[in-house]
Write an enzyme that holds these catalytic residues in place. Structure first.
Site, PDB file in Angstrom:
ATOM      1  N   SER A   2       0.845  -1.189   0.000  1.00  0.00           N
ATOM      2  CA  SER A   2       0.000   0.000   0.000  1.00  0.00           C
ATOM      3  C   SER A   2       0.878   1.236   0.000  1.00  0.00           C
ATOM      4  CB  SER A   2      -0.901   0.017   1.252  1.00  0.00           C
ATOM      5  OG  SER A   2      -1.567   1.259   1.401  1.00  0.00           O
ATOM      6  N   TYR A  57      -1.933  -0.734  10.465  1.00  0.00           N
ATOM      7  CA  TYR A  57      -2.043  -1.171   9.070  1.00  0.00           C
ATOM      8  C   TYR A  57      -0.861  -0.634   8.262  1.00  0.00           C
ATOM      9  CZ  TYR A  57      -3.787  -1.448   4.264  1.00  0.00           C
ATOM     10  OH  TYR A  57      -3.918  -1.698   2.915  1.00  0.00           O
TER      11      TYR A  57
END
Length: 253
Positions: A146, A159
């Protein structure tokens, strides 16, 4: 001239493939000739995607696997060995993001679940696939990381930390597995319209702020991530390993 994007005869395992980016990846790889094993936690959702791929005239099967469960990781690779005898492509796409809030309020359960899936799951999926690829003379691993792994997302602390680890993991595997003819690369999506990202895309205030920072001025569709994955798992990228390709509409530009 050889079609560098042809995956005919390849066996590809895509995790988190019952929806979103994973489903788009599975469909595209199957359309290019791969037999795709559609995997996620729930077999019914996997089977629905696999059946749809087959209805389109391509090859697919379904196998449930929660990558946070070591026994289920063992089970999916035993299935692949017995059913196909090879694995050419692994796409680590399943991910967990159970907590959205200030990093100081992260509880142990959310921490453990995120690390269990996003780091431990990717690592041991990669070692299991890598051992098979070593025996057969090579293969390709693609990790979905990501942009948060490069620039931490607000209220997405743990995350973001795990996705930074995936980027490092990609490079570590690439370095040690290159001599085994195993290439390892990562896709770094920006904000994409999926159920997984709904905490961001359904919050008007957060979405407005995000769009202001994206030069293309919109959220990505899952299909817009799949083309980069096709490149990275095909012969078109035969000299590419350890790469992390950002697909974020220019957000980090």
């Amino acid at each position: 001239m050889k079609d560098l994007f042809d995956l005919t005869g390849k066996i590809a395992l895509v995790t988190g493939a019952s929806r979103g980016i994973g489903e788009s990846i599975a469909r595209l790889l199957a359309s290019r000739g791969a037999h795709v094993i559609v995997s996620s936690r729930k077999i019914d959702a996997c089977q629905a995607v696999a059946d749809s791929i087959k209805a389109d005239g391509h090859k697919a099967s379904a196998f449930a696997c929660h990558v946070g469960d070591m026994e289920q990781i063992d089970a999916v690779f035993e299935y692949i060995k017995s059913e196909f005898g090879q694995i050419d492509i692994l796409v680590n796409n399943a991910a967990a993001n159970p907590y959205y809030g200030h990093i100081l309020d992260t509880d142990l359960a959310a921490f453990d679940k995120t690390v269990e899936v996003n780091i431990r799951g990717y690592f041991f999926m990669s070692t299991a696939a890598g051992k098979m690829m070593k025996e057969q003379g090579g293969g390709v691993i693609l990790n979905t990381a990501s942009v948060n792994g490069l620039v931490a997302g607000d209220k997405q602390g743990i995350y973001s930390i795990t996705k930074a680890a995936v980027i490092s993991m990609t490079k570590a595997f690439a370095k040690e597995c290159g001599p085994l003819n195993i290439r390892v690369n990562a896709l770094l999506p920006g904000l994409t319209d999926t159920k997984f990202a709904s905490a961001l895309t359904t919050n008007d205030k957060v979405l407005k702020m995000a769009l202001h920072s994206i030069p293309l001025g919109r959220v990505a569709e899952p299909d817009e991530m799949a083309g980069t994955v096709l490149y990275l798992v095909s012969d078109a990228s035969s000299y590419t390993t350890g790469a992390t390709i950002v697909v974020d509409g220019g957000m980090l530009a």
